[in-house]
Design a protein around this motif. Structure first.
Motif, PDB file in Angstrom:
ATOM      1  N   VAL A 466       0.740  -1.325   0.071  1.00 48.10           N
ATOM      2  CA  VAL A 466      -0.113   0.013   0.308  1.00 48.10           C
ATOM      3  C   VAL A 466       0.639   1.216  -0.107  1.00 48.10           C
ATOM      4  O   VAL A 466       0.508   2.415  -0.598  1.00 48.10           O
ATOM      5  CB  VAL A 466      -1.042  -0.847   1.259  1.00 48.10           C
ATOM      6  N   LYS A 467       1.708   1.212   1.219  1.00 43.12           N
ATOM      7  CA  LYS A 467       2.737   2.629   1.185  1.00 43.12           C
ATOM      8  C   LYS A 467       3.685   2.902  -0.386  1.00 43.12           C
ATOM      9  O   LYS A 467       3.664   3.703  -1.188  1.00 43.12           O
ATOM     10  CB  LYS A 467       3.781   1.847   1.905  1.00 43.12           C
ATOM     11  N   ASN A 468       4.025   1.302  -1.098  1.00 42.03           N
ATOM     12  CA  ASN A 468       4.163   1.895  -3.111  1.00 42.03           C
ATOM     13  C   ASN A 468       3.374   2.793  -3.825  1.00 42.03           C
ATOM     14  O   ASN A 468       3.931   3.980  -3.963  1.00 42.03           O
ATOM     15  CB  ASN A 468       4.982   0.733  -3.613  1.00 42.03           C
ATOM     16  N   TRP A 469       1.937   2.301  -3.458  1.00 42.40           N
ATOM     17  CA  TRP A 469       0.934   3.158  -4.173  1.00 42.40           C
ATOM     18  C   TRP A 469       0.490   4.470  -3.479  1.00 42.40           C
ATOM     19  O   TRP A 469       0.992   5.972  -4.561  1.00 42.40           O
ATOM     20  CB  TRP A 469       0.163   2.415  -4.786  1.00 42.40           C
ATOM     21  N   THR A 470       0.865   4.579  -2.059  1.00 47.97           N
ATOM     22  CA  THR A 470       0.296   5.964  -1.666  1.00 47.97           C
ATOM     23  C   THR A 470       1.293   6.895  -2.310  1.00 47.97           C
ATOM     24  O   THR A 470       1.403   8.481  -2.200  1.00 47.97           O
ATOM     25  CB  THR A 470      -0.030   5.848  -0.476  1.00 47.97           C
ATOM     26  N   ASP A 471       2.897   6.640  -2.115  1.00 46.28           N
ATOM     27  CA  ASP A 471       4.105   7.180  -2.102  1.00 46.28           C
ATOM     28  C   ASP A 471       3.796   7.413  -3.697  1.00 46.28           C
ATOM     29  O   ASP A 471       3.922   8.644  -3.833  1.00 46.28           O
ATOM     30  CB  ASP A 471       5.512   6.272  -1.994  1.00 46.28           C
ATOM     31  N   LEU A 472       3.955   6.329  -5.076  1.00 45.55           N
ATOM     32  CA  LEU A 472       3.825   6.819  -5.880  1.00 45.55           C
ATOM     33  C   LEU A 472       2.575   7.741  -6.508  1.00 45.55           C
ATOM     34  O   LEU A 472       2.790   9.066  -6.965  1.00 45.55           O
ATOM     35  CB  LEU A 472       3.179   6.136  -6.983  1.00 45.55           C
ATOM     36  N   VAL A 477       0.736  13.373  -7.736  1.00 48.17           N
ATOM     37  CA  VAL A 477       0.230  15.043  -7.055  1.00 48.17           C
ATOM     38  C   VAL A 477       1.248  16.389  -6.922  1.00 48.17           C
ATOM     39  O   VAL A 477       0.717  16.960  -7.913  1.00 48.17           O
ATOM     40  CB  VAL A 477      -1.280  14.727  -5.723  1.00 48.17           C
ATOM     41  N   ALA A 478       2.178  15.982  -6.245  1.00 46.26           N
ATOM     42  CA  ALA A 478       3.095  16.515  -6.530  1.00 46.26           C
ATOM     43  C   ALA A 478       4.027  17.451  -7.685  1.00 46.26           C
ATOM     44  O   ALA A 478       3.472  18.627  -7.757  1.00 46.26           O
ATOM     45  CB  ALA A 478       4.561  15.928  -4.835  1.00 46.26           C
ATOM     46  N   SER A 486      -6.398   9.923  -6.574  1.00 46.87           N
ATOM     47  CA  SER A 486      -5.588   9.501  -5.820  1.00 46.87           C
ATOM     48  C   SER A 486      -5.760   7.867  -5.918  1.00 46.87           C
ATOM     49  O   SER A 486      -6.100   7.377  -7.163  1.00 46.87           O
ATOM     50  CB  SER A 486      -7.191   9.118  -4.215  1.00 46.87           C
ATOM     51  N   VAL A 487      -5.493   6.910  -4.689  1.00 42.69           N
ATOM     52  CA  VAL A 487      -5.338   5.120  -4.961  1.00 42.69           C
ATOM     53  C   VAL A 487      -6.642   4.708  -5.998  1.00 42.69           C
ATOM     54  O   VAL A 487      -7.021   4.386  -6.490  1.00 42.69           O
ATOM     55  CB  VAL A 487      -4.505   4.980  -3.816  1.00 42.69           C
ATOM     56  N   GLU A 488      -7.437   5.630  -4.966  1.00 42.19           N
ATOM     57  CA  GLU A 488      -8.808   4.932  -5.178  1.00 42.19           C
ATOM     58  C   GLU A 488      -8.754   5.201  -6.994  1.00 42.19           C
ATOM     59  O   GLU A 488      -9.822   3.723  -7.248  1.00 42.19           O
ATOM     60  CB  GLU A 488     -10.340   5.622  -4.414  1.00 42.19           C
ATOM     61  N   ASP A 489      -8.861   5.921  -7.707  1.00 46.42           N
ATOM     62  CA  ASP A 489      -8.949   5.694  -9.363  1.00 46.42           C
ATOM     63  C   ASP A 489      -8.442   4.500  -9.418  1.00 46.42           C
ATOM     64  O   ASP A 489      -9.023   4.284 -10.615  1.00 46.42           O
ATOM     65  CB  ASP A 489      -8.635   7.020  -9.759  1.00 46.42           C
ATOM     66  N   PHE A 490      -7.666   4.238  -9.057  1.00 46.64           N
ATOM     67  CA  PHE A 490      -6.811   2.278  -9.765  1.00 46.64           C
ATOM     68  C   PHE A 490      -7.253   1.245  -9.424  1.00 46.64           C
ATOM     69  O   PHE A 490      -8.060   0.720 -10.338  1.00 46.64           O
ATOM     70  CB  PHE A 490      -5.941   2.616  -9.334  1.00 46.64           C
ATOM     71  N   THR A 491      -8.195   1.149  -8.094  1.00 47.80           N
ATOM     72  CA  THR A 491      -9.023   0.626  -7.388  1.00 47.80           C
ATOM     73  C   THR A 491     -10.377   0.541  -8.175  1.00 47.80           C
ATOM     74  O   THR A 491     -11.091  -0.698  -8.195  1.00 47.80           O
ATOM     75  CB  THR A 491      -8.670   0.454  -5.831  1.00 47.80           C
ATOM     76  N   ILE A 495      -7.833  -1.643 -11.419  1.00 47.21           N
ATOM     77  CA  ILE A 495      -6.657  -1.827 -12.388  1.00 47.21           C
ATOM     78  C   ILE A 495      -5.548  -3.183 -11.360  1.00 47.21           C
ATOM     79  O   ILE A 495      -5.084  -3.497 -11.654  1.00 47.21           O
ATOM     80  CB  ILE A 495      -5.369  -0.653 -12.563  1.00 47.21           C
ATOM     81  N   ILE A 496      -5.775  -2.480  -9.687  1.00 45.57           N
ATOM     82  CA  ILE A 496      -5.420  -2.980  -8.902  1.00 45.57           C
ATOM     83  C   ILE A 496      -6.035  -3.563  -8.029  1.00 45.57           C
ATOM     84  O   ILE A 496      -7.067  -2.634  -7.815  1.00 45.57           O
ATOM     85  CB  ILE A 496      -4.563  -1.880  -8.172  1.00 45.57           C
ATOM     86  N   ARG A 497      -5.598  -4.688  -7.272  1.00 42.55           N
ATOM     87  CA  ARG A 497      -6.609  -4.961  -6.462  1.00 42.55           C
ATOM     88  C   ARG A 497      -6.023  -5.465  -4.998  1.00 42.55           C
ATOM     89  O   ARG A 497      -4.953  -5.916  -5.013  1.00 42.55           O
ATOM     90  CB  ARG A 497      -7.031  -5.629  -6.676  1.00 42.55           C
TER      91      ARG A 497
END
Length: 760
Positions: A466-472, A477-478, A486-491, A495-497
């Motif tokens: 989860v950290k890999n994805w939140t960091d990405l 965003v920055a 957000s990660v939610e866009d991918f879930t 795309i990811i599960r």
């Protein structure tokens, strides 16, 4: 450059895009390239012999035109709405008698048909207007063009709105009424935006004072222009009038009118020639409407996509008629929420039976105005049979003699788009690190050897924390100011599960379980033995919770190249003003003339030049993913050459998902692009080639702004002119990545080389 008669006819058809055709002599439709309209099984659909243009319907003993509205509807409406009342300022009406020896009356004033079954028409005109019978002379001309008297010809514009702009000043057309070509030109000029005032050359001297007064009235300041710009009339002499005769006519003007009030020309605008220089404004066809409205169409996709709308009809038209095309409804599409429906289609003036948009054997013309549906009844619900984007692309290629079907990469790319909700969601993939992570999670893929000795190795999928994805996401965003990402866009798009990662205590294999499979007892994927979920031995910081890619995103090798192809398609869709006006299909296997090749995508993109007067561009893509060494190979370009020979108007996109082309690739690309640059009959590159790298594929906001930020050489091509349409965009990329000269210089060099070759 002298054109062949067939080329001139084709040019007229492409300019006017007629709704119907009247064949004055059998076989002319075929000679004009309109053979699809001459099928006897399609009688009266869109073409008819001249001998049958005026005909009775059913058991009627009176006749009317097979196409269009008879003037009887207008006369009835004029009587009921106007003439039956006592008008304060009634319009004078005249009926001009035939001019012996020429078609002057028909061309200037209009005449009713003389057939026995059409006598009711002049009878109705007499009853409604009580017109004065006049000879065809200058007095009749003054009554019509100075006093506004009604005539049979003027009545044909009743209830219609002609779309003209402030710069459409009057044209005084001087012509010979005994010359058929002049008469045809006059009739055609009335379908162009500038208002036409016809003057038979024999009446010029007698009407000179009237003409000067009209030009003086026309010579007035342009409203709202602070620079003193004035309206200016135009005197145009017909093609039959020689230069000396025209000069004599102008000399008669003398000092009666200032030179600033009028311009003179002795040629016909060559509307039959396709114009390619969009730096000069050229008028198109006059837009004439009886009614317009905006409507929201609900697309029904239960089986085949379709829609329907309530048809529009002129106020003066009777609801029922006896012929197929009494008027037409033109449907033009705005934005659509679904890219699955094809709304950008190739123009089909020469074969309106494909695509089938209204039903079997029901022609629908696709052209500059939109989709043209012939109407027979008022207050009618018109059905539209829509095509999926894929069906439209494959069908259009079939018309070009190419059999096409989705390839394996095409199926994968199509599935990716379904998860992304079309190209609208491609922004999720517009990041190198994101694609790298997705590809690593999909598993390694390696291909060794060539041909039959090729060995493919696929490595297991990997999980990312989860950290890999939140960091990405935080980094994206920055860097790119994407606050909504957000990660939610991918879930949400599958795309990811999220799942749970544990280690088997027996074989030490790592296992990943989705949430529906997690239980107090879980099974090992390797040894197939069960072991208890490690409730008391979880990793720190939620380390057991990880993501895996699912669906098509779990396909190795960047989803078989789908990411690169879709990113290139996204650039093609959105680089210019006509964003979103594109119909496309993902990778297709193409078969023609014993040739088997593959295109990474195929698209029809609406042309942006000449106010939409050109058919959409057919664009085929060759897209490469990341990689070391040469990605563009000689075989790739040979494949595109084969396609180019089959499709003379094909445009190409060549893209790589890195920020440059290698020197070896450039050595291959330069001769290929120069071959594609050979001029066609219009003096344009035969096959525009757009070159894309990661700089364009991952663009921010717009290509122009991205290039501007990159500095030279990109910033030198970031202006509007350099990216305004596909051809200018392609030429700019050729200069940036291959250091090729502008096309006009290339063309000049080619012309300079021709004498040298002939001398040798």
């Amino acid at each position: 450059m002298k054109r062949k008669p067939s080329e001139v006819v084709r040019g007229y058809v492409e300019f006017f895009e007629p709704d119907c055709y009247v064949e004055s002599q059998s076989g002319l439709l075929e000679e004009a390239g309109l053979g699809a309209l001459s099928d006897h099984r399609l009688s009266d659909k869109r073409s008819v012999p001249l001998s049958r243009f005026l005909s009775a319907y059913g058991s009627r003993d009176w006749i009317e035109p097979v196409f269009g509205l008879g003037i009887a509807d207008v006369l009835q409406h004029v009587y009921e709405e106007e003439q039956r009342f006592q008008l304060k300022n009634p319009n004078e009406a005249i009926l001009v008698r035939r001019h012996v020896g020429s078609a002057l009356t028909e061309a200037v004033f209009g005449m009713f048909p003389q057939d026995e079954g059409a006598r009711y028409i002049p009878g109705s005109y007499q009853a409604v207007f009580k017109p004065e019978s006049q000879p065809a002379d200058i007095n009749a001309w003054r009554q019509v063009f100075r006093k506004g008297a009604n005539t049979p010809l003027r009545l044909t514009t009743y209830g219609l709105d002609a779309s003209r702009s402030w710069h459409h000043d009057i044209v005084i057309y001087v012509f010979d009424p005994t010359c058929a070509r002049d008469l045809i030109d006059l009739w055609n000029m009335r379908l162009e935006p500038r208002p036409i005032l016809p003057v038979p050359i024999g009446w010029w001297a007698d009407l000179i004072d009237d003409i000067c007064e009209i030009l003086a009235i026309e010579h007035r300041p342009v409203q709202g222009n602070p620079h003193g710009v004035m309206h200016q009339g135009l005197i145009e002499f017909a093609r039959s009038i020689d230069e000396e005769s025209a000069k004599s006519c102008i000399e008669i003007l003398g000092g009666k009118i200032s030179a600033e009030a009028v311009t003179v020309k002795n040629w016909r605008n060559p509307i039959w020639e396709k114009q390619t220089d969009d730096l000069v404004h050229r008028d198109g066809r006059l837009k004439i409407t009886a009614e317009e409205k905006w409507a929201d169409l609900t697309i029904e996709t239960a089986s085949n996509p379709s829609a329907k709308f309530s048809s529009l009809s002129p106020d003066f038209a009777e609801r029922y008629g006896g012929h197929n095309v009494r008027w037409v409804n033109c449907v033009s599409f705005g934005s659509l929420q679904s890219e699955r429906v094809a709304t950008t289609l190739p123009f089909n003036a020469f074969d309106p039976f494909w695509p089938s948009l209204s039903g079997p054997a029901e022609p629908v013309t696709v052209g500059r105005e939109g989709w043209v549906f012939g109407q027979e009844f008022g207050d009618f619900t018109q059905h539209i049979g829509l095509l999926s984007s894929e069906e439209a692309i494959i069908g259009s290629l079939d018309r070009l003699g190419i059999t096409a079907k989705l390839s394996e990469p095409g199926l994968i790319a199509k599935q990716v788009l379904e998860h992304l909700d079309g190209l609208w969601g491609i922004h999720l993939l517009k990041d190198v690190e994101t694609l790298d992570m997705l590809n690593k999670m999909a598993g390694g893929f390696r291909r060794r050897g060539e041909g039959e000795d090729t060995i493919e190795e696929i490595f297991d999928r990997r999980s990312k924390s989860v950290k890999n994805w939140t960091d990405l996401i935080s980094r994206r965003v920055a860097e790119r100011s994407l606050p909504r990402l957000s990660v939610e866009d991918f879930t949400n798009r599958n795309i990811i599960r999220l799942g749970v990662q544990t280690a088997c205590p027996q074989c030490k294999a790592g296992n990943w379980h989705n949430l529906t499979d997690v239980d107090y007892s879980i099974s090992c994927e390797r040894c197939q033995k069960e072991y208890p979920f490690p409730q008391a031995n979880l990793m720190q910081k939620n380390g057991n919770w990880t993501f895996r890619v699912v669906g098509p995103f779990a396909t190795p090798d960047y989803a078989r190249g789908s990411y690169g192809a879709l990113l290139a398609l996204n650039v093609v869709r959105g680089f210019g003003a006509s964003s979103d006006t594109m119909t496309y299909a993902t990778a297709l296997s193409l078969s023609f003339d014993d040739v088997e090749v593959e295109a990474d995508f195929v698209a029809w993109r609406a042309a942006e030049r000449f106010e939409g007067q050109s058919s959409p561009d057919l664009i085929l893509g060759e897209a490469k993913s990341f990689g070391n060494g040469e990605l563009i190979k000689r075989d790739d370009l040979n494949k595109l050459r084969k396609i180019a020979r089959k499709i003379p108007t094909a445009c190409f996109v060549i893209s790589v998902m890195r920020d440059h082309f290698t020197d070896s690739e450039k050595k291959l690309l330069v001769p290929f692009v120069n071959w594609c640059r050979r001029p066609n009959s219009l003096g344009e590159p035969s096959h525009p080639v757009l070159l894309l790298t990661a700089k364009e594929l991952f663009f921010d906001f717009s290509i122009s702004s991205t290039w501007s930020d990159l500095g030279d050489p990109h910033s030198s091509y970031s202006g509007f002119q350099e990216t305004k349409n596909f051809r200018s965009f392609a030429e700019s990329t050729q200069a940036i990545y291959l250091d090729l000269p502008p096309y006009h210089e290339h063309l000049h060099n080619l012309r300079q080389q021709k004498p040298k070759r002939s001398a040798n």
